[in-house]
Write a protein that holds these residues in place. Structure first.
Motif, PDB file in Angstrom:
ATOM      1  N   ASN A 114      60.652  39.194   2.333  1.00  0.00           N
ATOM      2  CA  ASN A 114      62.065  38.886   2.146  1.00  0.00           C
ATOM      3  C   ASN A 114      62.469  37.552   2.749  1.00  0.00           C
ATOM      4  N   LYS A 115      61.799  37.138   3.800  1.00  0.00           N
ATOM      5  CA  LYS A 115      62.139  35.881   4.478  1.00  0.00           C
ATOM      6  C   LYS A 115      61.102  34.819   4.133  1.00  0.00           C
ATOM      7  N   SER A 116      61.469  33.569   4.351  1.00  0.00           N
ATOM      8  CA  SER A 116      60.541  32.474   4.070  1.00  0.00           C
ATOM      9  C   SER A 116      59.464  32.410   5.155  1.00  0.00           C
ATOM     10  N   ILE A 117      58.366  31.787   4.809  1.00  0.00           N
ATOM     11  CA  ILE A 117      57.277  31.634   5.779  1.00  0.00           C
ATOM     12  C   ILE A 117      57.760  30.849   6.982  1.00  0.00           C
ATOM     13  N   GLU A 118      58.578  29.824   6.731  1.00  0.00           N
ATOM     14  CA  GLU A 118      59.098  29.014   7.827  1.00  0.00           C
ATOM     15  C   GLU A 118      59.903  29.864   8.809  1.00  0.00           C
ATOM     16  N   ASP A 119      60.742  30.766   8.268  1.00  0.00           N
ATOM     17  CA  ASP A 119      61.550  31.642   9.129  1.00  0.00           C
ATOM     18  C   ASP A 119      60.664  32.568   9.956  1.00  0.00           C
ATOM     19  N   ILE A 120      59.624  33.096   9.333  1.00  0.00           N
ATOM     20  CA  ILE A 120      58.726  34.010  10.050  1.00  0.00           C
ATOM     21  C   ILE A 120      57.959  33.265  11.136  1.00  0.00           C
ATOM     22  N   LEU A 121      57.463  32.049  10.805  1.00  0.00           N
ATOM     23  CA  LEU A 121      56.750  31.261  11.822  1.00  0.00           C
ATOM     24  C   LEU A 121      57.682  30.860  12.963  1.00  0.00           C
ATOM     25  N   THR A 122      58.908  30.498  12.636  1.00  0.00           N
ATOM     26  CA  THR A 122      59.871  30.134  13.675  1.00  0.00           C
ATOM     27  C   THR A 122      60.134  31.325  14.585  1.00  0.00           C
ATOM     28  N   ARG A 123      60.261  32.490  13.975  1.00  0.00           N
ATOM     29  CA  ARG A 123      60.461  33.711  14.772  1.00  0.00           C
ATOM     30  C   ARG A 123      59.276  33.940  15.701  1.00  0.00           C
ATOM     31  N   TYR A 124      58.067  33.698  15.188  1.00  0.00           N
ATOM     32  CA  TYR A 124      56.865  33.875  15.993  1.00  0.00           C
ATOM     33  C   TYR A 124      56.824  32.864  17.138  1.00  0.00           C
ATOM     34  N   VAL A 125      57.143  31.605  16.829  1.00  0.00           N
ATOM     35  CA  VAL A 125      57.107  30.552  17.848  1.00  0.00           C
ATOM     36  C   VAL A 125      58.109  30.847  18.958  1.00  0.00           C
ATOM     37  N   ASN A 126      59.227  31.443  18.588  1.00  0.00           N
ATOM     38  CA  ASN A 126      60.265  31.718  19.586  1.00  0.00           C
ATOM     39  C   ASN A 126      59.970  32.931  20.452  1.00  0.00           C
ATOM     40  N   LEU A 127      58.900  33.656  20.186  1.00  0.00           N
ATOM     41  CA  LEU A 127      58.517  34.777  21.044  1.00  0.00           C
ATOM     42  C   LEU A 127      57.996  34.239  22.378  1.00  0.00           C
ATOM     43  N   SER A 128      58.069  35.078  23.407  1.00  0.00           N
ATOM     44  CA  SER A 128      57.496  34.671  24.695  1.00  0.00           C
ATOM     45  C   SER A 128      55.978  34.644  24.573  1.00  0.00           C
TER      46      SER A 128
END
Length: 180
Positions: free
Chosen positions: A60-74
Motif C-alpha cells: 500500500n505504501k511506496s518503497i521510499e516510505d517503507i525505507l524511511t520508516r525503517y531508517v527512522n527506527l532505533s
C-alpha cells in the motif's frame, strides 16, 4: 509425477539462470502482495536481475516510505543494518530510478492510449460491418427461413425503409441532374 528437488546452488547456465530468476521473481512478488493484503502489513521488495535490472514491489505504501520508516527506527529495533546514510542514499536512488521509469513509460502510455483508441475503432468497425452483413442477408433472404409473422414483418419494415431511402436518393440525383 512429483517435482524434482533442486539443489540450492548457483545455476551455471546464463539462460536458465535468467528464466529461473524471472519465474521466482514473479512468485516472490506474488507472495509479498498476498502477505501485504492478507496481513495488512507494509512490504517492500527490491531485486536486481543478473543483468542488473531493477525490480520493485511495495504494498500500500511506496518503497521510499517503507525505507524511511525503517531508517527512522532505533538501532536496536533495526537489527543488523546500521548505516543510515547508505539506506538514505538507496532510498534517494530508488526515487530517481522510479521517476526515470515513469518518464520513460509516459511516451509508452501515450502510445498505449493511441493503440487502445485504434482497437476501439476496429471493434466499432467490425460491429458496423456485422450489422451491414445482417442487413444484406435480409435482401438475399431465403423466404422459407422466415417462419414467424414477426420475422416477416421485420424484413418487410427493413425493405420498406430501404426502398424509401432509395426513392429519396433517386429524387436527389434527379434534382442534381436538372440543376446542371
Amino acid at each position: 509425477m512429483g517435482r524434482v528437488k533442486l539443489q540450492i546452488k548457483r545455476i551455471e547456465n546464463t539462460a536458465n539462470r535468467q528464466v529461473t530468476f524471472s519465474k521466482r521473481r514473479n512468485g516472490l512478488i506474488k507472495k509479498a502482495y498476498e502477505l501485504s493484503v492478507l496481513c495488512d502489513v507494509d512490504v517492500a521488495v527490491i531485486m536486481f536481475s543478473p543483468a542488473g535490472r531493477l525490480s520493485l514491489f511495495s504494498g500500500n505504501k511506496s518503497i521510499e516510505d517503507i525505507l524511511t520508516r525503517y531508517v527512522n527506527l532505533s538501532r536496536r529495533e533495526r537489527g543488523r543494518l546500521h548505516n543510515e546514510e547508505f539506506l538514505r542514499s538507496i532510498a534517494d536512488k530508488l526515487k530517481g530510478e522510479t521517476n526515470q521509469m515513469f518518464q520513460a513509460m509516459s511516451p509508452l502510455s501515450a502510445d498505449f492510449e493511441h493503440v487502445k483508441k485504434i482497437r476501439q475503432e476496429i471493434v466499432n468497425g467490425e460491429s458496423q460491418m456485422e450489422e451491414v452483413k445482417n442487413r444484406l442477408r435480409i435482401y438475399e433472404g431465403d423466404l422459407s427461413k422466415m417462419t414467424t409473422l414477426h420475422g416477416v414483418e421485420l424484413h418487410e419494415q427493413i425493405l420498406e425503409e430501404t426502398l424509401n431511402r432509395l426513392h429519396i436518393r433517386k429524387v436527389h440525383l434527379l434534382d442534381a441532374i436538372l440543376v446542371h
